[in-house]
Design a protein around this motif. Structure first.
Motif, PDB file in Angstrom:
ATOM      1  N   ARG A  80      30.305  49.174  32.075  1.00 53.99           N
ATOM      2  CA  ARG A  80      30.079  47.914  31.360  1.00 53.99           C
ATOM      3  C   ARG A  80      30.945  47.922  30.118  1.00 53.99           C
ATOM      4  NH1 ARG A  80      24.917  45.195  32.803  1.00 53.99           N
ATOM      5  NH2 ARG A  80      24.185  46.377  34.557  1.00 53.99           N
ATOM      6  N   ARG A  81      31.569  46.820  29.883  1.00 54.66           N
ATOM      7  CA  ARG A  81      32.451  46.711  28.722  1.00 54.66           C
ATOM      8  C   ARG A  81      31.844  45.787  27.700  1.00 54.66           C
ATOM      9  NH1 ARG A  81      37.586  45.738  32.454  1.00 54.66           N
ATOM     10  NH2 ARG A  81      37.880  47.863  33.146  1.00 54.66           N
ATOM     11  N   SER A  82      31.970  46.175  26.496  1.00 53.82           N
ATOM     12  CA  SER A  82      31.482  45.351  25.399  1.00 53.82           C
ATOM     13  C   SER A  82      32.550  44.325  25.048  1.00 53.82           C
ATOM     14  CB  SER A  82      31.188  46.243  24.189  1.00 53.82           C
ATOM     15  OG  SER A  82      30.883  45.456  23.081  1.00 53.82           O
TER      16      SER A  82
ATOM     17  N   LEU B  53      38.511  36.200  29.663  1.00 53.23           N
ATOM     18  CA  LEU B  53      38.446  36.885  30.947  1.00 53.23           C
ATOM     19  C   LEU B  53      37.067  37.510  31.152  1.00 53.23           C
ATOM     20  CD1 LEU B  53      39.943  37.792  33.478  1.00 53.23           C
ATOM     21  CD2 LEU B  53      40.617  39.848  32.241  1.00 53.23           C
ATOM     22  N   THR B  54      36.536  38.177  30.146  1.00 51.84           N
ATOM     23  CA  THR B  54      35.214  38.782  30.292  1.00 51.84           C
ATOM     24  C   THR B  54      34.138  37.706  30.409  1.00 51.84           C
ATOM     25  OG1 THR B  54      34.993  39.007  27.906  1.00 51.84           O
ATOM     26  CG2 THR B  54      35.819  40.918  29.110  1.00 51.84           C
ATOM     27  N   PHE B  55      34.312  36.591  29.742  1.00 51.64           N
ATOM     28  CA  PHE B  55      33.363  35.479  29.855  1.00 51.64           C
ATOM     29  C   PHE B  55      33.380  34.930  31.279  1.00 51.64           C
ATOM     30  CE2 PHE B  55      32.361  30.929  29.544  1.00 51.64           C
ATOM     31  CZ  PHE B  55      31.072  31.019  29.020  1.00 51.64           C
ATOM     32  N   ASP B  56      34.589  34.766  31.846  1.00 49.82           N
ATOM     33  CA  ASP B  56      34.716  34.270  33.219  1.00 49.82           C
ATOM     34  C   ASP B  56      34.120  35.266  34.217  1.00 49.82           C
ATOM     35  OD1 ASP B  56      35.940  31.970  32.371  1.00 49.82           O
ATOM     36  OD2 ASP B  56      37.984  32.699  32.765  1.00 49.82           O
ATOM     37  N   GLN B  57      34.321  36.559  33.963  1.00 49.20           N
ATOM     38  CA  GLN B  57      33.732  37.572  34.838  1.00 49.20           C
ATOM     39  C   GLN B  57      32.209  37.502  34.792  1.00 49.20           C
ATOM     40  OE1 GLN B  57      35.536  41.091  33.227  1.00 49.20           O
ATOM     41  NE2 GLN B  57      37.177  41.109  34.751  1.00 49.20           N
ATOM     42  N   ARG B  58      31.681  37.291  33.617  1.00 52.60           N
ATOM     43  CA  ARG B  58      30.228  37.188  33.465  1.00 52.60           C
ATOM     44  C   ARG B  58      29.688  35.966  34.191  1.00 52.60           C
ATOM     45  NH1 ARG B  58      27.615  40.833  33.614  1.00 52.60           N
ATOM     46  NH2 ARG B  58      26.062  39.698  34.702  1.00 52.60           N
ATOM     47  N   LEU B  59      30.417  34.839  34.089  1.00 55.03           N
ATOM     48  CA  LEU B  59      30.003  33.631  34.812  1.00 55.03           C
ATOM     49  C   LEU B  59      30.006  33.865  36.321  1.00 55.03           C
ATOM     50  CD1 LEU B  59      31.787  30.736  32.872  1.00 55.03           C
ATOM     51  CD2 LEU B  59      29.343  31.275  32.916  1.00 55.03           C
ATOM     52  N   GLN B  60      31.024  34.562  36.807  1.00 55.08           N
ATOM     53  CA  GLN B  60      31.095  34.862  38.240  1.00 55.08           C
ATOM     54  C   GLN B  60      29.961  35.799  38.670  1.00 55.08           C
ATOM     55  OE1 GLN B  60      35.040  36.364  38.814  1.00 55.08           O
ATOM     56  NE2 GLN B  60      35.978  34.320  38.862  1.00 55.08           N
TER      57      GLN B  60
END
Length: 131
Positions: free
Chosen positions: A5-7, A21-28
């Motif tokens: 997990r990345r902060s 990118l991390t926001f989009d990954q979280r949405l996915q």
């Protein structure tokens, strides 16, 4: 299986990462989890439709659904094994579980106490008796 997990904070050494990118990954990931949850709930709803309940419109919890499905499968197996559709679970010998009273090892050489049979109650056989 562990996942890294990345902060998203800049103090973690990921200052070169794109926060979008991390926001989009979280949405996915959230969308995948919603889909998985929807699939599991849909499967439980389909299973509930296959299990006879009393009253017929009773909403079973997930654990009740699983337990009742297990019992129903056992009942249907008993119907197939015995060829009897009226109380088949009562006539199958595998449903009887021996219960021994005492251990018979009192040093007197006496015979062990008799074994009693405890009969399981099948929900579906009992329901058939009502009608």
């Amino acid at each position: 299986m562990s996942r890294n997990r990345r902060s998203t904070s800049s103090t973690s050494g990921d200052s070169g990462k794109d926060p979008q990118l991390t926001f989009d990954q979280r949405l996915q990931a959230n969308a995948r989890e919603r889909y998985r949850t929807h699939s599991v709930n849909s499967a439980f709803n389909n299973l509930r439709l296959l299990i006879p309940t009393e009253p017929p419109d009773r909403k079973l919890s997930k654990i009740e659904t699983l337990r009742l499905a297990k019992s129903y499968i056992s009942h249907l197996i008993a119907v197939l094994v015995t060829g009897n559709s009226q109380r088949p679970c009562a006539s199958t010998s595998q449903r009887h579980q021996p219960t021994t009273v005492g251990d018979g090892q009192d040093g007197t050489g006496a015979q062990p106490p008799p074994t009693y049979y405890r009969q399981s109650i099948c929900t579906f056989c009992v329901t058939l008796d009502k009608y």
